[in-house]
Design an enzyme around this catalytic site. Structure first.
Site, PDB file in Angstrom:
ATOM      1  N   ASP A 254       0.826  -1.215   0.000  1.00 51.45           N
ATOM      2  CA  ASP A 254       0.000   0.000   0.000  1.00 51.45           C
ATOM      3  C   ASP A 254       0.857   1.262   0.000  1.00 51.45           C
ATOM      4  O   ASP A 254       1.947   1.276   0.574  1.00 51.45           O
ATOM      5  CB  ASP A 254      -0.924  -0.034   1.226  1.00 51.45           C
ATOM      6  CG  ASP A 254      -2.078   0.942   1.108  1.00 51.45           C
ATOM      7  OD1 ASP A 254      -2.360   1.405  -0.022  1.00 51.45           O
ATOM      8  OD2 ASP A 254      -2.696   1.247   2.141  1.00 51.45           O
TER       9      ASP A 254
ATOM     10  N   TRP B 171       2.856   8.013  -2.442  1.00 49.51           N
ATOM     11  CA  TRP B 171       4.245   8.168  -2.895  1.00 49.51           C
ATOM     12  C   TRP B 171       4.286   9.098  -4.107  1.00 49.51           C
ATOM     13  O   TRP B 171       5.130   9.994  -4.186  1.00 49.51           O
ATOM     14  CB  TRP B 171       4.834   6.800  -3.244  1.00 49.51           C
ATOM     15  CG  TRP B 171       6.270   6.841  -3.672  1.00 49.51           C
ATOM     16  CD1 TRP B 171       7.366   6.688  -2.878  1.00 49.51           C
ATOM     17  CD2 TRP B 171       6.763   7.063  -4.999  1.00 49.51           C
ATOM     18  NE1 TRP B 171       8.519   6.797  -3.628  1.00 49.51           N
ATOM     19  CE2 TRP B 171       8.173   7.038  -4.934  1.00 49.51           C
ATOM     20  CE3 TRP B 171       6.155   7.289  -6.247  1.00 49.51           C
ATOM     21  CZ2 TRP B 171       8.990   7.212  -6.053  1.00 49.51           C
ATOM     22  CZ3 TRP B 171       6.960   7.479  -7.362  1.00 49.51           C
ATOM     23  CH2 TRP B 171       8.369   7.431  -7.249  1.00 49.51           C
TER      24      TRP B 171
ATOM     25  N   HIS C 216       2.243   3.607  -9.064  1.00 53.19           N
ATOM     26  CA  HIS C 216       2.085   2.161  -9.267  1.00 53.19           C
ATOM     27  C   HIS C 216       3.289   1.595 -10.032  1.00 53.19           C
ATOM     28  O   HIS C 216       3.817   0.544  -9.680  1.00 53.19           O
ATOM     29  CB  HIS C 216       0.790   1.859 -10.036  1.00 53.19           C
ATOM     30  CG  HIS C 216      -0.448   2.262  -9.295  1.00 53.19           C
ATOM     31  ND1 HIS C 216      -0.639   1.958  -7.968  1.00 53.19           N
ATOM     32  CD2 HIS C 216      -1.553   2.964  -9.669  1.00 53.19           C
ATOM     33  CE1 HIS C 216      -1.812   2.448  -7.567  1.00 53.19           C
ATOM     34  NE2 HIS C 216      -2.377   3.065  -8.585  1.00 53.19           N
TER      35      HIS C 216
ATOM     36  N   ARG D 283     -12.248   2.171  -8.164  1.00 56.49           N
ATOM     37  CA  ARG D 283     -11.387   3.335  -8.433  1.00 56.49           C
ATOM     38  C   ARG D 283     -11.715   3.906  -9.818  1.00 56.49           C
ATOM     39  O   ARG D 283     -12.367   3.247 -10.619  1.00 56.49           O
ATOM     40  CB  ARG D 283      -9.910   2.909  -8.376  1.00 56.49           C
ATOM     41  CG  ARG D 283      -9.507   2.552  -6.971  1.00 56.49           C
ATOM     42  CD  ARG D 283      -8.019   2.420  -6.847  1.00 56.49           C
ATOM     43  NE  ARG D 283      -7.677   2.153  -5.458  1.00 56.49           N
ATOM     44  CZ  ARG D 283      -6.460   2.207  -4.967  1.00 56.49           C
ATOM     45  NH1 ARG D 283      -5.443   2.535  -5.761  1.00 56.49           N
ATOM     46  NH2 ARG D 283      -6.226   1.958  -3.705  1.00 56.49           N
TER      47      ARG D 283
ATOM     48  N   LEU E   8      10.222 -20.795  -5.087  1.00 54.27           N
ATOM     49  CA  LEU E   8       9.222 -19.906  -4.479  1.00 54.27           C
ATOM     50  C   LEU E   8       7.888 -19.950  -5.238  1.00 54.27           C
ATOM     51  O   LEU E   8       7.866 -19.874  -6.460  1.00 54.27           O
ATOM     52  CB  LEU E   8       9.748 -18.460  -4.495  1.00 54.27           C
ATOM     53  CG  LEU E   8       8.767 -17.372  -4.043  1.00 54.27           C
ATOM     54  CD1 LEU E   8       8.541 -17.425  -2.535  1.00 54.27           C
ATOM     55  CD2 LEU E   8       9.263 -15.977  -4.444  1.00 54.27           C
TER      56      LEU E   8
ATOM     57  N   ILE F 132      -6.729  -4.381   7.536  1.00 49.76           N
ATOM     58  CA  ILE F 132      -6.526  -5.603   6.769  1.00 49.76           C
ATOM     59  C   ILE F 132      -7.158  -5.506   5.373  1.00 49.76           C
ATOM     60  O   ILE F 132      -6.783  -6.251   4.466  1.00 49.76           O
ATOM     61  CB  ILE F 132      -7.083  -6.824   7.557  1.00 49.76           C
ATOM     62  CG1 ILE F 132      -6.428  -6.910   8.956  1.00 49.76           C
ATOM     63  CG2 ILE F 132      -6.887  -8.130   6.819  1.00 49.76           C
ATOM     64  CD1 ILE F 132      -4.912  -7.103   8.988  1.00 49.76           C
ATOM     65  N   SER F 133      -8.113  -4.594   5.195  1.00 49.42           N
ATOM     66  CA  SER F 133      -8.712  -4.351   3.879  1.00 49.42           C
ATOM     67  C   SER F 133      -9.148  -5.626   3.144  1.00 49.42           C
ATOM     68  O   SER F 133      -8.815  -5.821   1.975  1.00 49.42           O
ATOM     69  CB  SER F 133      -7.761  -3.524   2.999  1.00 49.42           C
ATOM     70  OG  SER F 133      -7.412  -2.316   3.634  1.00 49.42           O
TER      71      SER F 133
END
Ligand code: IPE
Ligand code: IPE
Ligand code: MG
Length: 248
Positions: A22, A27, A39, A73, A133, A197-198
């Site tokens: 987030d 920023w 982004h 959005r 991973l 936590i959204s």
């Protein structure tokens, strides 16, 4: 900032880490730029935490990239975000292969635009044999919806009489969630100084350690990630027991 790697205990690496990435918009504003550029700069931090996870041998890294609520959005921002995803996925494929990373997704990805869905499927397919991973992108994700879907699937089984209500255990329920195949969540990180936590992994955080960083996502580095890991390692996870029980 000081190098955190020597402080990391190789015997206590969390298996599953999730991040609520987030602060891209703030920023951008702070730097006099438009949100979209925020982004774009967040991608660099994604690369850092993925690299860091590979380096220390985390099994699963789940990144909250786009929530179901983010569809609300402005259209142009949603479009830019999803285009950035498409662009980044095609660009990162060689890195995934080189580092043995397997891409997976959680969320209502069928709601994503066709182009986005297609490149995701292709990348998932192309990396499916990698066994390093697991990089899990939460896209169009809502934890409440995930829980509801699990309830619906179990309700159908009860209606078909393939399972009886008294057989519905925690594991029966967990097995219907997107995260069924992943180890329990050990650590949840949220950046940007928000303490919420959204709608992310609500069931899965039951016993996860929570870590909040004041840094905005594009400023979050590998060392910030390692700092979170060190903090995690210094916590005592008691799972309801006493400290004495844990020590013995
Ligand atoms: C996180 O940054 C990225 C997504 C939610 C997709 P934000 O865009 O939420 O940035 P802020 O919270 O407005 O600063
Ligand atoms: C959460 O961030 C979702 C992602 C990071 C993808 P938001 O910026 O959407 O969260 P809220 O709305 O501020 O809680
Ligand atoms: Mg935000």
């Amino acid at each position: 900032m000081k190098d955190q790697t020597p402080n990391i205990n190789k015997d206590r690496i969390p298996k599953h880490v999730a991040i609520i990435m987030d602060g891209n918009g703030r920023w951008a504003r702070k730097n006099g730029l438009i949100r979209t550029i925020g982004h774009a700069n967040g991608v660099k931090s994604v690369r850092e935490v993925v690299e860091a996870s590979v380096e220390i041998g985390i099994s699963v890294l789940t990144l909250y990239a786009f929530s179901n609520e983010n569809w609300n959005r402005p259209k142009a921002e949603v479009k830019a975000l999803l285009e950035l995803l498409v662009k980044s996925l095609s660009k990162e494929l060689p890195t995934f292969q080189k580092n043995n990373i397997q891409l997976q997704t959680i969320g209502e990805t069928q709601n994503l635009p066709k182009r986005c869905h297609k490149i995701l499927q292709e990348t998932i397919e192309k990396t499916s044999k990698n066994d390093g991973l697991k990089l899990v992108l939460a896209l169009s994700y809502s934890s409440k919806l995930e829980i509801l879907n699990s309830v619906k699937k179990i309700a159908e089984k009860v209606a078909e009489k393939t399972i009886s209500p008294q057989d519905i255990t925690e594991s029966v329920f967990s097995n219907e969630l997107y995260t069924a195949d992943y180890p329990d969540l050990d650590l949840l990180i949220r950046t940007s100084g928000e303490y919420r936590i959204s709608n992310f992994l609500l069931w899965q955080i039951a016993y996860a350690e929570l870590y909040f960083s004041p840094k905005l996502w594009p400023d979050f580095t590998k060392d910030d990630f390692f700092e979170a890991i060190v903090e995690y390692q210094n916590r005592e996870r008691r799972f309801g027991k006493t400290a004495e029980q844990i020590k013995n």
